[in-house]
Design a protein around this motif. Structure first.
Motif, PDB file in Angstrom:
ATOM      1  N   LEU A   1       0.819  -1.212   0.000  1.00 41.90           N
ATOM      2  CA  LEU A   1       0.000   0.000   0.000  1.00 41.90           C
ATOM      3  C   LEU A   1       0.849   1.257   0.000  1.00 41.90           C
ATOM      4  O   LEU A   1       0.567   2.225  -0.728  1.00 41.90           O
TER       5      LEU A   1
ATOM      6  N   ILE B   1       2.313   1.701  -3.496  1.00 39.73           N
ATOM      7  CA  ILE B   1       1.324   2.258  -4.434  1.00 39.73           C
ATOM      8  C   ILE B   1       1.092   3.733  -4.138  1.00 39.73           C
ATOM      9  O   ILE B   1       0.951   4.559  -5.048  1.00 39.73           O
ATOM     10  N   GLY B   2       1.090   4.082  -2.842  1.00 40.51           N
ATOM     11  CA  GLY B   2       0.914   5.483  -2.464  1.00 40.51           C
ATOM     12  C   GLY B   2       2.039   6.357  -2.992  1.00 40.51           C
ATOM     13  O   GLY B   2       1.799   7.468  -3.495  1.00 40.51           O
TER      14      GLY B   2
ATOM     15  N   SER C   1      -4.170   7.741  -4.326  1.00 40.71           N
ATOM     16  CA  SER C   1      -3.019   7.951  -3.450  1.00 40.71           C
ATOM     17  C   SER C   1      -3.463   8.172  -2.008  1.00 40.71           C
ATOM     18  O   SER C   1      -2.911   7.573  -1.071  1.00 40.71           O
TER      19      SER C   1
ATOM     20  N   CYS D   1      -4.666   4.871  -0.443  1.00 37.84           N
ATOM     21  CA  CYS D   1      -3.579   3.958  -0.042  1.00 37.84           C
ATOM     22  C   CYS D   1      -2.899   4.431   1.232  1.00 37.84           C
ATOM     23  O   CYS D   1      -2.614   3.627   2.134  1.00 37.84           O
TER      24      CYS D   1
ATOM     25  N   THR E   1      -3.000   2.426   4.952  1.00 39.02           N
ATOM     26  CA  THR E   1      -1.755   1.813   5.440  1.00 39.02           C
ATOM     27  C   THR E   1      -1.727   1.620   6.959  1.00 39.02           C
ATOM     28  O   THR E   1      -1.322   0.552   7.439  1.00 39.02           O
TER      29      THR E   1
END
Length: 828
Positions: free
Chosen positions: A48, A51-52, A78, A81, A85
């Motif tokens: 995560l 991806i962020g 964004s 994610c 997290t």
């Protein structure tokens, strides 16, 4: 100079959905993670975060693009994610702790161990096929021989004996238990007496908290009120359902009113709103009002306990109050999304709580759909009703309908039916809730220090409470109150259509709110038909046609599945009916055109009533209750609702647990403890269905310590169509006692029809099958029951020669005699 656009007052503000992806991703991660391999759970926070980072870089690279929607989507992803997290990190730490403690392996192996637990709820008594059991939800604090601590969520559902009676929420207990199921919840069967106190300290008296004292006092004071109030008041005020009988609890569920007695977000909102009105009426400063509001929420949560729906409502209320105080937006949808994120980040395990899921779904449905539905429905009602009543009814309808539509797909994950009249029940009962909750909470708060005043308040609120109970029980007794949801692909398709149609209608209503009304209305001289044609030409776009088809398909599909509401009629020429009453027994033997002998009643009154209605029964000549297990006598009231039996007989053993007074058996019911012979003969008075029935009780042992072996063994000789058909009904007779009857030569042979004992369980044995050599065997058994009925060994003993009819496969079936021996035709 260009004029600035000013939004008219009658146009709704756009819905803020920016936090919805983040809330959905957080919920998905918390829901899926416990079932993933441990390695993936460890990697998930890094995935995560990665991806962020990539989406942030993508946003920076695309910030000058003209495709604003793409840029906006990248930014929202964004944010989702990064927000998710922390929840993934918490899930990772919990899973790591569960693996290290050995809890995961223990549950997977369905192992047995000593457990030290803290109760989350009060124990609740429930009737079962083999007697009453007590159930309670608890958090495991330590388990195993060495009492390994569990620094992670380890919630279980304990089933035990009367040793749970003296325990309550927040009490500690120690017991030996065996894990019996861990698919959706971890169920643990106590294999020994449950001791109060921790396992490390040994036996101790249950602690008594202030909340325990308040609940006990409220229960005692509520017991002096009227009608259904003693059972419902503790639940409607404090969420304490321990006083609800099986009958009332079932009625509340079937009528769709069980959320009222669980203390949901509606209760929290009512209490917080009443407190806010009080504080503002005192002209207190804004900051003081907000602080008092938050304090009220905190106090209410402490009083009723940390239930999922209460946690959601309190968190949402606190965030909303904070937003208002600091002048932020007050839209409910982003507040709901933010509160969901916060709650799941702190306690990811709540995503698996049904109460939390239903609370979020219902709130989302109300937030999105209630206002536009009410705005559409109110003008229609104003044509027939005064403005006040139109507003009240439309608001109640909109809230109930949107909450039910949002929750129904979730409800189908743990119940297999639809409450046909739940919307009607909620329309009638929900307006009564403020009359109960607000003064009832005041009574609960002062019941210890001012019992006289509290008792007076409870007597007043007992009237609307009794009305809620009356509505629930009456609605549950209506024909077709429980509509079975179709299984397999058909049921899945119906859920998809349900969601699709609901979404389309919701979007249409929301767009209708955003459509501005013309400042000037011009009436052109045209016919009504011309107006219809013009409107159709404007609206019949390709997208609208597809949406209309989906909605019509959903309506038609629901109509085909659930209409008519009354149960399907069985073949009019039936002679024996096996009633599909779930995991239980109920059989009808025809004695005339609209009369029958009823053998057992199953566990559920509405299902018993439906079977009698399907068979067109208006007179019950004889009701035989083979023994007092709930799955044989629980549906008695449903039989009585259709026709009071002219004679009732029953059998029970020496176990004091099974008390006739604890059932619905009237004083006129006669206990049988020796052989009896009787005759029912309507042949001369009923030329359409001439039947002569001779019944003989071969066994009914009142001294049997096992209630199964106290079962009435009933032998029938049915004179019909110029021949005789014999049938043997054995209740739940077990193998050892059946062997005694065979040794005493008390069972005739051969027999045409044999009702297999104990739902085809292995402990019924095969000796009766071999001795009677029946042409047909009947089994009353629930579909997908957890007992493994009928057993493979019993089915193998029947072989291909014996015709088998079973309610879990055939549903309610009819047996029709054409000649002797019986020729069988089955009708669903």
């Amino acid at each position: 100079m260009p004029q600035e656009h000013i939004k008219p007052d009658d146009i709704a503000a756009p819905i803020d959905i920016r936090l919805i992806p983040a809330a959905a991703l957080t919920a998905a991660v918390c829901f899926v993670s416990p079932g993933l391999p441990f390695e993936w759970v460890q990697r998930l926070p890094w995935i995560l975060a990665g991806i962020g980072v990539m989406t942030i870089l993508g946003y920076i690279c695309l910030r000058h693009t003209r495709r604003k929607r793409v840029l906006y989507g990248v930014l929202v992803l964004s944010i989702a994610c990064w927000v998710t997290t922390p929840a993934a990190v918490v899930v990772q730490s919990q899973r790591t702790a569960a693996e290290a403690s050995g809890w995961v392996n223990f549950v997977s192996a369905l192992d047995t161990a000593r457990m030290s637990v803290r109760l989350v709820t009060d124990p609740v008594e429930r009737e079962g096929p083999f007697g009453n059991n007590w159930f309670v939800t608890a958090e495991v604090e330590a388990f195993g021989k060495d009492l390994t601590p569990t620094p992670h969520p380890a919630k279980i559902v304990i089933s035990g004996d009367t040793s749970l009676v003296d325990l309550g929420a927040e009490d500690q207990a120690c017991f030996f238990g065996r894990v019996t199921d861990n698919e959706s919840s971890v169920f643990v069967q106590a294999t020994a007496t449950i001791q109060p106190g921790t396992c490390a300290d040994g036996s101790a008296k249950p602690s008594t908290t202030g909340r325990d004292t308040m609940r006990a006092t409220l229960r005692a004071q509520a017991s002096r009120t009227i009608s259904y109030a003693p059972e419902l008041l503790p639940g409607l005020i404090l969420g304490d359902r321990s006083q609800q009988s099986e009958h009332v609890d079932h009625a509340m569920k079937v009528s769709g009113l069980s959320h009222l007695s669980a203390v949901s977000g509606a209760h929290t909102s009512l209490i917080a709103s009443a407190a806010t009105i009080l504080f503002r009426s005192l002209r207190l400063p804004r900051s003081v009002v907000i602080a008092a509001f938050l304090a009220t929420l905190l106090l209410f949560v402490q009083i009723v306990g940390m239930q999922p729906s209460i946690i959601r409502a309190a968190t949402m209320g606190a965030i909303g109050a904070w937003a208002l105080f600091f002048g932020r937006g007050s839209q409910a949808l982003p507040i709901l999304a933010l509160s969901t994120i916060v709650i799941l980040t702190v306690s990811p395990e709540l995503i698996h709580e049904v109460g939390f899921q239903l609370s979020v779904a219902a709130t989302a449905g109300i937030v999105l759909g209630a206002q536009p539905l009410e705005a559409w429905f109110r003008p229609l009602l104003e044509k027939f009703l005064p403005n006040f009543w139109a507003t009240m009814l439309s608001s109640s309808f909109a809230i109930s309908a949107t909450a039910q539509l949002a929750c129904q797909p979730l409800l189908l994950t743990f119940i297999d039916y639809v409450s046909a009249y739940s919307l009607l029940a909620n329309l009638l009962a929900t307006p009564l809730l403020p009359l109960i909750t607000v003064p009832g909470t005041v009574a609960a708060g002062i019941c210890v220090v001012a019992p006289g005043i509290a008792q007076g308040i409870l007597h007043i609120v007992a009237l609307p409470t009794a009305a809620v109970g009356w509505i629930a029980t009456r609605v549950a007794e209506l024909p077709g109150s429980m509509l079975p949801w179709p299984e397999g692909p058909g049921g899945t398709l119906l859920i998809v259509l349900h969601w699709a149609a609901s979404s389309i209608v919701l979007l249409k209503l929301l767009r209708r709110q955003r459509r501005s009304k013309p400042a000037v209305k011009i009436d052109a001289p045209r016919s009504r038909w011309t107006g219809i044609v013009i409107t159709a030409e404007r609206g019949l776009t390709a997208a609208n046609v597809v949406q209309l088809v989906v909605v019509l398909a959903a309506v038609v599909a629901h109509g085909v599945v659930f209409w008519p509401l009354r149960p399907t009629m069985v073949d009019a020429n039936w002679d024996i009916v096996g009633c599909d009453v779930g995991q239980g027994d109920m059989f009808l033997v025809r004695t005339g055109t609209d009369s029958a002998m009823v053998i057992d009643t199953g566990p559920d009154p509405p299902l018993a009533r439906q079977c009698l209605e399907a068979a067109r029964i208006r007179q019950v000549d004889l009701l035989v209750v083979t023994h007092l297990h709930a799955d044989h006598v629980g549906g008695l009231q449903g039989v009585v609702d259709v026709a009071t039996p002219q004679e009732m007989i029953y059998s029970t053993g020496s176990d004091p647990t099974y008390d006739p007074a604890a059932t619905d058996l009237p004083d006129t019911a006669r206990q049988i403890d020796q052989p009896v012979v009787g005759i029912i003969d309507h042949a001369q008075d009923d030329p359409e269905h001439p039947v002569q029935l001779r019944w003989s009780i071969l066994s009914a042992d009142s001294m049997a310590s096992n209630e199964n072996n106290a079962s009435i063994v009933l032998f029938l000789e049915i004179y019909r169509h110029g021949g005789v058909v014999t049938a043997l009904f054995t209740g739940d007779l077990e193998e050892d006692y059946a062997g005694m009857l065979l040794a005493d030569q008390r069972i005739p042979a051969p027999i045409d029809i044999l009702k297999l004992s104990h739902h085809g369980a292995k402990n019924g044995g095969t000796a009766l099958i071999e001795h009677t050599a029946p042409t047909m065997a009947l089994i009353g058994v629930g579909e997908d029951n957890t007992y493994g009925h009928p057993h493979a060994e019993i089915l193998e003993a029947l072989g291909p020669r014996i015709q088998l009819r079973r309610t879990d496969v055939d549903g309610t079936f009819a047996v029709t005699f054409q000649h002797s021996p019986a020729f069988i035709a089955m009708e669903r």
